[in-house]
Write a protein that holds these residues in place. Structure first.
Motif, PDB file in Angstrom:
ATOM      1  N   PHE A 498      44.699 -27.352  56.804  1.00  0.00           N
ATOM      2  CA  PHE A 498      44.263 -28.704  57.140  1.00  0.00           C
ATOM      3  C   PHE A 498      45.202 -29.728  56.491  1.00  0.00           C
ATOM      4  N   SER A 499      45.607 -30.732  57.273  1.00  0.00           N
ATOM      5  CA  SER A 499      46.447 -31.786  56.705  1.00  0.00           C
ATOM      6  C   SER A 499      45.680 -33.079  56.486  1.00  0.00           C
ATOM      7  N   LYS A 500      44.682 -33.338  57.341  1.00  0.00           N
ATOM      8  CA  LYS A 500      43.878 -34.551  57.192  1.00  0.00           C
ATOM      9  C   LYS A 500      42.401 -34.162  57.254  1.00  0.00           C
ATOM     10  N   ASP A 530      39.173 -44.335  49.714  1.00  0.00           N
ATOM     11  CA  ASP A 530      38.036 -44.754  50.528  1.00  0.00           C
ATOM     12  C   ASP A 530      38.437 -44.856  51.999  1.00  0.00           C
ATOM     13  N   SER A 531      37.429 -44.887  52.883  1.00  0.00           N
ATOM     14  CA  SER A 531      37.559 -44.992  54.345  1.00  0.00           C
ATOM     15  C   SER A 531      37.746 -43.600  54.943  1.00  0.00           C
ATOM     16  N   SER A 532      38.166 -43.517  56.229  1.00  0.00           N
ATOM     17  CA  SER A 532      38.251 -42.231  56.905  1.00  0.00           C
ATOM     18  C   SER A 532      39.340 -42.265  57.967  1.00  0.00           C
ATOM     19  N   PHE A 533      39.824 -41.046  58.360  1.00  0.00           N
ATOM     20  CA  PHE A 533      40.797 -40.914  59.438  1.00  0.00           C
ATOM     21  C   PHE A 533      40.071 -40.926  60.781  1.00  0.00           C
ATOM     22  N   SER A 534      40.692 -41.550  61.771  1.00  0.00           N
ATOM     23  CA  SER A 534      40.117 -41.504  63.119  1.00  0.00           C
ATOM     24  C   SER A 534      40.509 -40.228  63.845  1.00  0.00           C
ATOM     25  N   ASN A 535      41.573 -39.578  63.377  1.00  0.00           N
ATOM     26  CA  ASN A 535      42.060 -38.358  64.038  1.00  0.00           C
ATOM     27  C   ASN A 535      42.160 -37.213  63.024  1.00  0.00           C
ATOM     28  N   ALA A 536      41.133 -37.043  62.215  1.00  0.00           N
ATOM     29  CA  ALA A 536      41.155 -36.004  61.176  1.00  0.00           C
ATOM     30  C   ALA A 536      41.096 -34.608  61.774  1.00  0.00           C
ATOM     31  N   ASP A 537      41.722 -33.633  61.080  1.00  0.00           N
ATOM     32  CA  ASP A 537      41.597 -32.230  61.496  1.00  0.00           C
ATOM     33  C   ASP A 537      40.151 -31.759  61.386  1.00  0.00           C
ATOM     34  N   VAL A 538      39.474 -32.249  60.369  1.00  0.00           N
ATOM     35  CA  VAL A 538      38.098 -31.809  60.150  1.00  0.00           C
ATOM     36  C   VAL A 538      37.355 -32.894  59.370  1.00  0.00           C
ATOM     37  N   ALA A 566      30.277 -23.890  50.260  1.00  0.00           N
ATOM     38  CA  ALA A 566      30.680 -23.931  51.658  1.00  0.00           C
ATOM     39  C   ALA A 566      29.478 -23.798  52.591  1.00  0.00           C
ATOM     40  N   SER A 567      28.481 -23.034  52.157  1.00  0.00           N
ATOM     41  CA  SER A 567      27.303 -22.827  52.999  1.00  0.00           C
ATOM     42  C   SER A 567      26.440 -24.083  53.100  1.00  0.00           C
ATOM     43  N   SER A 568      26.597 -25.009  52.153  1.00  0.00           N
ATOM     44  CA  SER A 568      25.739 -26.197  52.137  1.00  0.00           C
ATOM     45  C   SER A 568      26.285 -27.337  52.991  1.00  0.00           C
ATOM     46  N   ILE A 569      27.492 -27.191  53.528  1.00  0.00           N
ATOM     47  CA  ILE A 569      28.092 -28.295  54.278  1.00  0.00           C
ATOM     48  C   ILE A 569      28.020 -28.015  55.784  1.00  0.00           C
ATOM     49  N   ARG A 570      28.200 -29.096  56.558  1.00  0.00           N
ATOM     50  CA  ARG A 570      28.382 -28.952  58.000  1.00  0.00           C
ATOM     51  C   ARG A 570      29.689 -29.636  58.372  1.00  0.00           C
ATOM     52  N   THR A 571      30.278 -29.209  59.487  1.00  0.00           N
ATOM     53  CA  THR A 571      31.598 -29.715  59.853  1.00  0.00           C
ATOM     54  C   THR A 571      31.607 -30.242  61.273  1.00  0.00           C
ATOM     55  N   GLU A 572      32.534 -31.110  61.525  1.00  0.00           N
ATOM     56  CA  GLU A 572      32.864 -31.548  62.876  1.00  0.00           C
ATOM     57  C   GLU A 572      34.372 -31.389  63.040  1.00  0.00           C
ATOM     58  N   PRO A 573      34.817 -30.550  63.998  1.00  0.00           N
ATOM     59  CA  PRO A 573      34.009 -29.714  64.897  1.00  0.00           C
ATOM     60  C   PRO A 573      33.340 -28.566  64.130  1.00  0.00           C
ATOM     61  N   GLN A 574      32.251 -28.028  64.688  1.00  0.00           N
ATOM     62  CA  GLN A 574      31.457 -27.012  64.001  1.00  0.00           C
ATOM     63  C   GLN A 574      32.265 -25.758  63.710  1.00  0.00           C
ATOM     64  N   GLU A 575      33.209 -25.393  64.641  1.00  0.00           N
ATOM     65  CA  GLU A 575      33.955 -24.151  64.488  1.00  0.00           C
ATOM     66  C   GLU A 575      34.866 -24.153  63.265  1.00  0.00           C
ATOM     67  N   ALA A 576      35.175 -25.325  62.738  1.00  0.00           N
ATOM     68  CA  ALA A 576      36.077 -25.393  61.587  1.00  0.00           C
ATOM     69  C   ALA A 576      35.498 -24.665  60.373  1.00  0.00           C
ATOM     70  N   LYS A 577      34.183 -24.678  60.281  1.00  0.00           N
ATOM     71  CA  LYS A 577      33.545 -24.002  59.149  1.00  0.00           C
ATOM     72  C   LYS A 577      33.787 -22.498  59.205  1.00  0.00           C
ATOM     73  N   THR A 578      33.862 -21.938  60.416  1.00  0.00           N
ATOM     74  CA  THR A 578      34.121 -20.512  60.570  1.00  0.00           C
ATOM     75  C   THR A 578      35.478 -20.150  59.995  1.00  0.00           C
ATOM     76  N   ILE A 579      36.466 -21.023  60.189  1.00  0.00           N
ATOM     77  CA  ILE A 579      37.801 -20.759  59.652  1.00  0.00           C
ATOM     78  C   ILE A 579      37.746 -20.625  58.134  1.00  0.00           C
ATOM     79  N   VAL A 580      37.038 -21.555  57.504  1.00  0.00           N
ATOM     80  CA  VAL A 580      36.963 -21.540  56.041  1.00  0.00           C
ATOM     81  C   VAL A 580      36.318 -20.243  55.551  1.00  0.00           C
ATOM     82  N   ILE A 581      35.201 -19.850  56.167  1.00  0.00           N
ATOM     83  CA  ILE A 581      34.516 -18.633  55.736  1.00  0.00           C
ATOM     84  C   ILE A 581      35.396 -17.412  55.969  1.00  0.00           C
TER      85      ILE A 581
END
Length: 591
Positions: A498-500, A530-538, A566-581
């Motif tokens: 992940f870069s962003k 502070d703030s957020s990316f509009s085109n974040a990887d995750v 890791a189990s306590s978080i949720r991600t957008e997109p959802q599939e990104a969490k699978t990569i981490v696990i």
């Protein structure tokens, strides 16, 4: 029982904090006499403390204490329990132990004082007493003679059995007669009578099991367990007599079963192996008095049918028996029920079925469990827990980027009885649509940042790490945390795709949502602000408590901590969490 007495002994030491010299020789004293219906002794006329229901005598003088306590239970058993407790306690030194006199002396520390405590247990008539003589080490020599005279003066008025009066106990059609002994209050749910006197105990219990099965299983244990010594068995009358050790003390035990009131009544009499024959015979007579007013015949009850109900979570569904909920869930558990014999658990893991099967293979081998059967989606193994052999049957299904594992655990002897139920439950496991394990989220290609204008000075790396006041708000050293993550091989391995990333911290004490954006380069943090990316990887949505937990354990971080985080978080997109696990499991395999 022993814990209560040990606690009372240590409570005596508080008196040391307030004792002071009463005169030039605080230990010189004339002796007074104490006498009751059970025993007598002499004690020095020191300062007297107010007695209680358990404390017959409490006196002290200048760092020396004498106390006499009334205790419950068997004096010999109590000596053994206290002796073993002090022998295994590294904070005290056992100086002397004389089992024939039920006497021991030990040395320990209380606050700044080193003390010695001599304890003697006395049994007289129905009473059991603990005599304690305690002294600060500096004065022990001065009171040794007084302590010796105190212990030598103890006289028991006799140890006689209560009158041979028998009392009838009756419940519905069942009855038996027992001696007028002391009834112990610490009975379990199925125990109806618990009587003690001297060296013998009488215990009556009941359950709804088949008396023949109880007798056979007990007899089998007596024949197979080397520490148990069978003397006599009578299957016609369901009677057993044997020798068994309890707390390293040998007991002669006689038991009898009687089916009555649609229950099996189990009467057991336990006496010390070397107890007087007359006392043992008197106690064993209770077995002959067992009686049922009418004949009852045991009939095996029909096995209750297990009603199945539906469970649904997202695309996953299954049917499970209507048993009682299990209270001790793990973080992966989505369903747990039990019928007190077997337990059904459904765990949800954010990993592919293949990776999880490989991990479980290693788990079974490392714990030396017996693998009974393994298929593409199922595996069965045997393991021992609390001296009981259990069969664990498992079915896996990959659904909605998670692997669900249904596990039925039963005692080995009941496994066949629940085979039909297991097949019904496992056959009902379904996923609403097909998921392909390789269908995981891939990060966006990293955008090449524009080169800064030549006339602008580049921002120093040290200043680009942390650009937020969130650390000051919650008293956190964010720079130290970032440096720790960047130097941790595990984090770098897991995060380098992940870069962003956007970190959204929710449920804070101030009930606000915190948005942070983080830039990674080869898994290392180079920007946190502070703030957020509009085109974040995750984008990761994390509970505030989970963030604080991982930070508080930052010095001792391990695989378990990170997987729980890791189990306590949720991600957008959802599939990104699978990569981490998946990367966590990959790291576990290679390190």
């Amino acid at each position: 029982m022993n814990c209560k007495i040990i606690a009372l002994i240590f409570l005596l030491l508080f008196i040391f904090a307030c004792t002071s010299a009463q005169n030039e020789n605080p230990y010189f004293a004339e002796f007074n006499s104490f006498k009751d219906e059970n025993f007598s002794f002499k004690y020095p006329s020191w300062g007297l403390h107010e007695p209680t229901s358990e404390k017959l005598l409490s006196i002290s003088s200048g760092g020396a204490i004498i106390e006499v306590l009334l205790v419950e239970g068997n004096a010999e058993q109590l000596f053994k329990a206290m002796h073993d407790s002090f022998k295994s306690n590294k904070e005290v030194e056992l100086l002397l132990a004389d089992e024939s006199k039920l006497f021991f002396t030990y040395k320990g520390k209380f606050q700044e004082n080193t003390f010695k405590n001599s304890v003697q247990l006395i049994r007289c008539n129905k009473g059991n007493y603990s005599l304690n003589a305690i002294c600060v080490e500096e004065v022990c020599d001065e009171v040794e003679t007084i302590f010796t005279e105190f212990f030598n003066s103890v006289e028991c008025t006799g140890f006689e059995e209560p009158e041979k009066q028998l009392i009838e106990f009756k419940v519905k059609d069942f009855s038996f007669s027992h001696p007028d002994w002391i009834e112990l209050p610490d009975k379990k749910e199925n125990e109806l009578k618990k009587l003690i006197f001297g060296e013998c105990l009488i215990l009556l219990s009941s359950n709804e099991s088949n008396p023949e099965i109880i007798f056979d299983s007990t007899l089998n244990a007596l024949k197979t367990e080397p520490e148990l010594n069978l003397i006599e068995s009578d299957k016609q009358n369901y009677e057993l007599e044997f020798i068994a050790p309890l707390n390293s003390v040998d007991y002669k035990i006689k038991s009898k079963l009687l089916y009555c009131n649609d229950k099996t009544y189990n009467l057991a009499v336990l006496c010390l192996k070397n107890a007087e024959k007359n006392s043992v015979d008197f106690a064993f007579n209770s077995l002959e008095s067992m009686h049922c007013d009418k004949e009852y015949i045991f009939e095996e009850p029909e096995k209750p049918k297990n009603n199945l109900i539906s469970f649904l979570q997202e695309d996953y569904s299954m049917n499970y028996p209507e048993w009682n909920p299990v209270s001790n869930y793990s973080i992966q558990t989505v369903l747990g029920v039990s019928n007190n014999s077997c337990t059904l658990i459904v765990n949800k893991f954010e990993a592919t079925k293949k990776d999880l099967m490989n991990y479980l293979d290693v788990y079974i081998k490392e714990n030396k469990f017996d693998l009974i059967e393994k298929k593409e989606n199922e595996f069965i193994y045997l393991f021992e827990f609390d001296k009981t052999n259990l069969i664990s049957s498992n079915k896996l299904i990959y659904c909605n980027y998670n692997t669900y594992v249904s596990t039925l655990v039963c005692p080995e002897e009941l496994n066949q009885d629940f085979a039909e139920l297991k097949n019904e439950v496992f056959d009902s496991v379904k996923c609403a649509k097909e998921y392909i394990p390789s269908e995981v989220y891939l990060p966006q290609e990293q955008e090449i940042p524009e080169e800064p204008p030549q006339n602008e000075e580049p921002i120093p790396f040290e200043d680009s790490i942390v650009k937020t006041n969130i650390g000051e708000q919650y008293n956190l050293n964010l720079r130290a945390i970032v440096d720790f993550i960047n130097s941790n091989e595990f984090f770098v391995f897991v995060l380098n795709d992940f870069s962003k990333a956007n970190f959204v911290i929710e449920d804070t004490p101030e009930n606000e949502t915190i948005n942070l954006r983080i830039t990674f380069e080869n898994g290392k943090i180079i920007l946190l602000e502070d703030s957020s990316f509009s085109n974040a990887d995750v984008s990761l949505f994390i509970p505030f408590n989970a963030v604080m937990n991982i930070i508080e354990n930052i010095e001792n971080i391990n695989f378990g901590n990170f997987l729980q985080f890791a189990s306590s978080i949720r991600t957008e997109p959802q599939e990104a969490k699978t990569i981490v696990i998946q990367k966590v499991l990959e790291y576990l395999k290679t390190h």
